[in-house]
Motif scaffolding. Structure first.
Motif, mmCIF file in Angstrom:
data_model
loop_
_atom_site.group_PDB
_atom_site.id
_atom_site.type_symbol
_atom_site.label_atom_id
_atom_site.label_comp_id
_atom_site.label_asym_id
_atom_site.label_seq_id
_atom_site.Cartn_x
_atom_site.Cartn_y
_atom_site.Cartn_z
ATOM 1 N N ARG A 54 0.822 -1.200 0.000
ATOM 2 C CA ARG A 54 0.000 0.000 0.000
ATOM 3 C C ARG A 54 0.860 1.255 0.000
ATOM 4 N NH1 ARG A 54 -3.043 -0.930 5.321
ATOM 5 N NH2 ARG A 54 -3.133 1.351 5.216
ATOM 6 N N ILE A 55 0.380 2.267 -0.696
ATOM 7 C CA ILE A 55 1.009 3.579 -0.641
ATOM 8 C C ILE A 55 0.128 4.498 0.202
ATOM 9 C CG2 ILE A 55 -0.037 4.330 -2.810
ATOM 10 C CD1 ILE A 55 2.509 5.994 -3.304
ATOM 11 N N GLU A 56 0.758 5.224 1.119
ATOM 12 C CA GLU A 56 0.049 6.140 2.000
ATOM 13 C C GLU A 56 0.786 7.478 2.016
ATOM 14 O OE1 GLU A 56 -2.721 5.746 3.652
ATOM 15 O OE2 GLU A 56 -3.083 3.582 3.595
ATOM 16 N N ASP A 57 0.051 8.547 2.296
ATOM 17 C CA ASP A 57 0.679 9.852 2.448
ATOM 18 C C ASP A 57 1.564 9.870 3.687
ATOM 19 O OD1 ASP A 57 -0.591 10.867 0.214
ATOM 20 O OD2 ASP A 57 -2.288 11.664 1.351
ATOM 21 N N LYS A 58 2.614 10.675 3.618
ATOM 22 C CA LYS A 58 3.470 10.834 4.783
ATOM 23 C C LYS A 58 2.661 11.367 5.964
ATOM 24 C CE LYS A 58 8.068 11.539 2.811
ATOM 25 N NZ LYS A 58 9.174 12.522 2.626
ATOM 26 N N LEU A 59 3.023 10.901 7.147
ATOM 27 C CA LEU A 59 2.376 11.342 8.371
ATOM 28 C C LEU A 59 3.259 12.360 9.095
ATOM 29 C CD1 LEU A 59 1.266 7.861 9.760
ATOM 30 C CD2 LEU A 59 -0.157 9.512 8.535
ATOM 31 N N SER A 60 2.656 13.102 9.989
ATOM 32 C CA SER A 60 3.458 13.947 10.856
ATOM 33 C C SER A 60 4.332 13.055 11.742
ATOM 34 C CB SER A 60 2.554 14.815 11.735
ATOM 35 O OG SER A 60 1.934 14.028 12.738
ATOM 36 N N TYR A 61 5.364 13.653 12.304
ATOM 37 C CA TYR A 61 6.338 12.867 13.067
ATOM 38 C C TYR A 61 5.691 12.147 14.248
ATOM 39 C CZ TYR A 61 10.778 11.683 15.290
ATOM 40 O OH TYR A 61 11.840 11.011 15.847
ATOM 41 N N VAL A 62 4.910 12.874 15.017
ATOM 42 C CA VAL A 62 4.296 12.286 16.199
ATOM 43 C C VAL A 62 3.297 11.199 15.820
ATOM 44 C CG1 VAL A 62 2.765 12.783 18.159
ATOM 45 C CG2 VAL A 62 4.700 14.270 17.671
ATOM 46 N N ALA A 63 2.630 11.341 14.684
ATOM 47 C CA ALA A 63 1.708 10.301 14.213
ATOM 48 C C ALA A 63 2.463 9.109 13.640
ATOM 49 C CB ALA A 63 0.765 10.878 13.169
ATOM 50 N N PHE A 64 3.612 9.368 13.012
ATOM 51 C CA PHE A 64 4.351 8.294 12.348
ATOM 52 C C PHE A 64 5.096 7.393 13.331
ATOM 53 C CE2 PHE A 64 8.392 6.885 10.301
ATOM 54 C CZ PHE A 64 7.841 5.993 9.390
ATOM 55 N N LEU A 65 5.620 7.940 14.423
ATOM 56 C CA LEU A 65 6.463 7.142 15.319
ATOM 57 C C LEU A 65 5.774 5.903 15.874
ATOM 58 C CD1 LEU A 65 9.402 7.174 16.429
ATOM 59 C CD2 LEU A 65 8.753 9.087 14.969
ATOM 60 N N PRO A 66 4.512 5.964 16.317
ATOM 61 C CA PRO A 66 3.862 4.732 16.768
ATOM 62 C C PRO A 66 3.707 3.708 15.641
ATOM 63 C CG PRO A 66 2.695 6.648 17.604
ATOM 64 C CD PRO A 66 3.669 7.159 16.598
ATOM 65 N N VAL A 67 3.486 4.176 14.409
ATOM 66 C CA VAL A 67 3.410 3.258 13.270
ATOM 67 C C VAL A 67 4.766 2.576 13.065
ATOM 68 C CG1 VAL A 67 2.989 3.067 10.787
ATOM 69 C CG2 VAL A 67 1.614 4.639 12.173
ATOM 70 N N LEU A 68 5.828 3.372 13.099
ATOM 71 C CA LEU A 68 7.170 2.815 12.957
ATOM 72 C C LEU A 68 7.471 1.808 14.057
ATOM 73 C CD1 LEU A 68 10.022 2.784 11.705
ATOM 74 C CD2 LEU A 68 10.581 4.713 13.209
ATOM 75 N N ALA A 69 7.126 2.150 15.283
ATOM 76 C CA ALA A 69 7.455 1.294 16.424
ATOM 77 C C ALA A 69 6.811 -0.084 16.314
ATOM 78 C CB ALA A 69 7.029 1.973 17.723
ATOM 79 N N GLY A 70 5.686 -0.173 15.583
ATOM 80 C CA GLY A 70 5.010 -1.457 15.441
ATOM 81 C C GLY A 70 5.436 -2.264 14.227
ATOM 82 N N ALA A 71 6.353 -1.730 13.421
ATOM 83 C CA ALA A 71 6.737 -2.392 12.172
ATOM 84 C C ALA A 71 7.633 -3.604 12.424
ATOM 85 C CB ALA A 71 7.447 -1.400 11.261
ATOM 86 N N GLN A 72 7.458 -4.616 11.587
ATOM 87 C CA GLN A 72 8.316 -5.798 11.640
ATOM 88 C C GLN A 72 9.715 -5.501 11.111
ATOM 89 O OE1 GLN A 72 7.440 -9.202 12.747
ATOM 90 N NE2 GLN A 72 6.092 -7.745 13.789
ATOM 91 N N PHE A 73 9.777 -4.659 10.102
ATOM 92 C CA PHE A 73 11.068 -4.235 9.554
ATOM 93 C C PHE A 73 10.850 -2.970 8.733
ATOM 94 C CE2 PHE A 73 9.417 -7.314 6.432
ATOM 95 C CZ PHE A 73 9.528 -6.596 5.232
ATOM 96 N N VAL A 74 11.958 -2.345 8.334
ATOM 97 C CA VAL A 74 11.918 -1.095 7.581
ATOM 98 C C VAL A 74 12.873 -1.198 6.406
ATOM 99 C CG1 VAL A 74 12.477 1.377 7.645
ATOM 100 C CG2 VAL A 74 11.351 0.298 9.604
ATOM 101 N N VAL A 75 12.445 -0.682 5.250
ATOM 102 C CA VAL A 75 13.332 -0.484 4.102
ATOM 103 C C VAL A 75 13.275 0.997 3.767
ATOM 104 C CG1 VAL A 75 13.814 -1.021 1.685
ATOM 105 C CG2 VAL A 75 12.977 -2.812 3.220
ATOM 106 N N THR A 76 14.428 1.652 3.741
ATOM 107 C CA THR A 76 14.449 3.095 3.580
ATOM 108 C C THR A 76 15.762 3.552 2.979
ATOM 109 O OG1 THR A 76 14.079 5.185 4.770
ATOM 110 C CG2 THR A 76 15.416 3.525 5.880
#
Length: 364
Positions: free
Chosen positions: A266-288
């Motif tokens: 899925r493609i999603e719009d970028k989130l604000s930092y405070v909104a994005f951090l909980p999403v990041l914290a729950g991720a299994q892994f990151v590619v960036t």
């Protein structure tokens, strides 16, 4: 007085805990804004509990996001014109509280060397937060590597995150204070303590991806290849790809929006930092290809593949992070078993922003 000269949302994120620390200690602090990022400014300030910039170094009413290299010369000319016209006023502001004037810049954006030059022109000492990072290659990433080296020659106070970066500065003049970690770890703590709302529907298990750096997205073949590999592996773990307006324009230009789907990739719009951090914290892994996201993933002990030719940050390398060097074989190897890079060695004991403030208290 202390002036933070910054111009991007990433800089605001990483200086915010230093700003809060200095204000809590009774220091007179201002934000002077260069206007590299304008559209995201209000939301970012609100997220981070920061005041509006007290000084705009470009005319605020006509400020626009710097989206392309072609925008840079005109922006620099406007900033230089503002500083020349307001030089006496700006110098007076820096001296207004009777303490030695200090300008703090951050990282490696265009604003960092320009801010350092402004500080020197106004007779202030210059401090560089996140100093000493080096990729070892002047062209990768460009111009960030050049920006870092220029600031290293202009700064009087250097705040490298670790002894590795401090070693890179051993021949530079001025005072070097190692902070133990990047100030982003304090920003992460702040954001997770006050999570923001978001409208992204998250599956129970998911991963996060972002790709935006010029060295990658200017090459349609490399960009397409990376996205197609992510799509392939999203059948194992759904991947949420966060993209801003400029990335979406590039995806449309290359005809790549069809790579995404509603279920797995899925493609999603970028989130604000405070909104994005909980999403990041729950991720299994990151590619960036984001250095900031690499740092945040390392702090949160999330497996991360950094899809770049070079990186100036060793945060998590070999433990929680793989540098692909734009080699799709390395990217595939990471995606085959990302959990082997999961660790529990997050460095909770470091408070780099307090270390910066302690040094400023001792030196000014």
């Amino acid at each position: 007085m202390i002036a933070f000269i910054v111009g991007t949302t990433a800089e605001l994120i990483k200086i915010s805990p230093v700003h809060h620390e200095l204000v809590a200690r009774g220091r007179a602090v201002e934000i002077w804004y260069s206007g590299q990022h304008v559209e995201e400014l209000a939301g970012t300030l609100d997220d981070l509990g920061l005041p509006a910039p007290q000084v705009w170094l470009v005319p605020r009413e006509s400020a626009r996001n710097i989206a392309r290299p072609a925008d840079v010369p005109r922006w620099v000319a406007r900033l230089a014109g503002t500083v020349v016209r307001r030089r006496a006023d700006l110098a007076q502001r820096l001296a207004s509280d009777g303490t030695p004037p200090l300008v703090l810049v951050h990282g490696d954006t265009f604003t960092a060397p320009l801010g350092a030059l402004v500080g020197r022109a106004l007779g202030a000492r210059v401090g560089h937060v996140e100093a000493g990072l080096r990729s070892g290659n002047l062209l990768h990433p460009f111009p960030e590597e050049l920006n870092r080296r220029v600031v290293g020659r202009l700064a009087d106070l250097h705040f490298p995150p670790t002894p590795v970066e401090a070693h890179h500065l051993r021949r530079r003049r001025g005072v070097i204070v190692t902070t133990g970690a990047n100030t982003v770890v304090d920003a992460v703590r702040y954001a997770l303590a006050r999570p923001g709302r978001h409208t992204v529907q998250l599956p129970e298990v998911y991963a996060v991806a972002t790709l935006h750096r010029f060295e990658l997205v200017r090459r349609e073949d490399l960009y397409r290849q990376a996205l197609e590999i992510l799509k392939e592996y999203s059948r194992r773990v759904p991947i949420i790809y966060f993209a801003g307006a400029s990335e979406r324009e590039r995806l449309e230009q290359y005809g790549l929006l069809d790579v995404f789907d509603a279920e797995h990739f899925r493609i999603e719009d970028k989130l604000s930092y405070v909104a994005f951090l909980p999403v990041l914290a729950g991720a299994q892994f990151v590619v960036t290809d984001s250095g900031g996201l690499q740092e945040e993933s390392a702090h949160l002990s999330i497996p991360c593949a950094v899809h770049r030719a070079h990186t100036e940050r060793d945060a998590g390398e070999g433990r929680t992070m793989v540098l692909t060097r734009l080699d799709v074989g390395r990217l595939r190897a990471f995606l085959e078993d990302p959990q082997r890079y999961r660790s529990s060695d997050a460095r909770e004991d470091y408070t780099p922003s307090a270390t910066v403030a302690d040094a400023i208290d001792a030196l000014l």
